[in-house]
Design an enzyme around this catalytic site. Sequence first.
Site, PDB file in Angstrom:
ATOM      1  CB  SER A 183      -1.013   0.092   1.273  1.00  0.00           C
ATOM      2  OG  SER A 183      -0.060   0.049   2.331  1.00  0.00           O
ATOM      3  CG  HIS A 211      -4.433  -1.716  -1.344  1.00  0.00           C
ATOM      4  ND1 HIS A 211      -5.015  -0.789  -1.679  1.00  0.00           N
ATOM      5  CD2 HIS A 211      -3.741  -2.063  -0.275  1.00  0.00           C
ATOM      6  CE1 HIS A 211      -4.901   0.094  -0.390  1.00  0.00           C
ATOM      7  NE2 HIS A 211      -4.321  -0.843   0.544  1.00  0.00           N
ATOM      8  CE  LYS A 242      -7.732  -1.267   1.614  1.00  0.00           C
ATOM      9  NZ  LYS A 242      -7.228  -2.495   2.425  1.00  0.00           N
TER      10      LYS A 242
HETATM   11  C1  LIG Z   1      -7.314  -3.007   3.659  1.00  0.00           C
HETATM   12  C2  LIG Z   1      -6.387  -4.090   3.896  1.00  0.00           C
HETATM   13  C3  LIG Z   1      -6.989  -5.086   4.791  1.00  0.00           C
HETATM   14  C4  LIG Z   1      -8.188  -5.010   5.541  1.00  0.00           C
HETATM   15  O1  LIG Z   1      -9.243  -4.940   4.809  1.00  0.00           O
HETATM   16  P1  LIG Z   1     -10.474  -4.900   5.745  1.00  0.00           P
HETATM   17  O2  LIG Z   1     -11.726  -5.657   5.084  1.00  0.00           O
HETATM   18  O3  LIG Z   1     -10.846  -3.354   5.569  1.00  0.00           O
HETATM   19  O4  LIG Z   1     -10.312  -5.339   7.136  1.00  0.00           O
HETATM   20  C5  LIG Z   1      -6.236  -6.359   4.640  1.00  0.00           C
HETATM   21  N1  LIG Z   1      -5.187  -6.620   3.953  1.00  0.00           N
HETATM   22  C6  LIG Z   1      -4.462  -5.426   3.155  1.00  0.00           C
HETATM   23  C7  LIG Z   1      -3.478  -6.071   2.233  1.00  0.00           C
HETATM   24  C8  LIG Z   1      -4.953  -4.379   3.019  1.00  0.00           C
HETATM   25  O5  LIG Z   1      -4.888  -3.479   2.229  1.00  0.00           O
END
Ligand SMILES: *Cc1c(COP(=O)(O)O)cnc(C)c1O
Length: 396
Positions: A183, A211, A242
């Site tokens: 990220s 992501h 996301k």
């Molecule tokens: C955002 C993210 C998560 C968490 O996802 P949620 O559904 O918001 O708990 C887990 N792993 C990665 C790589 C992320 O970017």
Amino acid sequence: MYSDFKSYLQKEISDIREAGLYKSERIIVSPQGAEIELNTGQKVLNFCANNYLGLSNNPQLIEAAKKALDSHGYGMSSVRFICGTTNLHKELEAKIAEFFGTEDTILYAACFDANGGVFEPLLNEQDAIISDSLNHASIIDGVRLCKAQRFRYENANVEDLEKQLIAAKDCRFKLIVTDGVFSMDGNVAPLDKIYQLAEKYNAMIMVDESHSAGVVGETGRGVTEHFNLKGKIEIITGTLGKAFGGAIGGFTTGKKEIIEMLRQRSRPYLFSNSIPPMVVAAGIKMLEMMSATNELQDKLHFNTKYFMEKMSNIGFDIKPTQSAICAVMLYEAKLAQDFAAKLLEEGIYVIGFSYPVVPKGLARIRVQLSAAHEIHHLDKAIYAFTKVGKEMGVIN
Ligand SMILES: *Cc1c(COP(=O)(O)O)cnc(C)c1O
């Protein structure tokens, strides 16, 4: 009793403030989108949401969610295995497997739970987890809950990964774990090379596509599509929070015996509520839309390329990537903070990241592109970056 603890907390919090690490929250009073309104009345262009496909406020998803409210009610009041499974939950699980070319899927309340609950039921002290050093916090926590031996390799560094695989060679089962897209730099995991090493050392692979799902790969099927490895990876985790609509929900998808075991033993699945039918129904709609057309992925890819090319031509130091995360490198922490504050005055909402979120001396502004952005939004952001960049002496 509380007074000692209270002064302890006050001290800790003021230390956080003094270190410049205190997180405050901006309050949005509009739906999530390219253009948002803050409670200050300011309207800004949003370049810091994970709303990659612009689905957070999509009318078709809202419609599907409303319909499910009428047909299936508001909440399930149950975990899945007692009475929390509807036909919608089963349909979404099948659709996610179809999307990624996997065998079966298990839903969680969030990807944090999917990652928290994936290791402990599958592996024990005889086994090895070999994890990228920049993996998401939820993977790190999940690994902590598991008794398997832990090995860590430098971010996306396959030479180091090979060393760790050699160190772990006497373990019964070996699982390599990586984020699909990291990220902070937006870099894509070198899954092609990771796969070759997994074959050589008889290891399995888990990829967190949070992501990258909806974003990376010609049709947004993630890094497994990008590297032509669809259906070959044992475990994929991801989020509905996301690109996939942005509401809430997570999943693990992969080999069917793995998913079956998780349904029996994964604690965040067994002991936490079902996601509400309206969110599930919108998820089904989202995947139907993505199978019907590649419009949103194409637009996101266009926008990302457009923004990154212009910014680097202007003279900004951009990290190259196939993801929709554009790290504009500024190096100094204060510069990154001030730069982001000035951009907000120009109506561009982005976040500056510095130590400890990124290594010391590698502060940057992270720009997240979206299919919700129109060319005029991108141009406005590029204009603002140019103006502030010149003012602050970052570009000529
Ligand atoms: C955002 C993210 C998560 C968490 O996802 P949620 O559904 O918001 O708990 C887990 N792993 C990665 C790589 C992320 O970017």
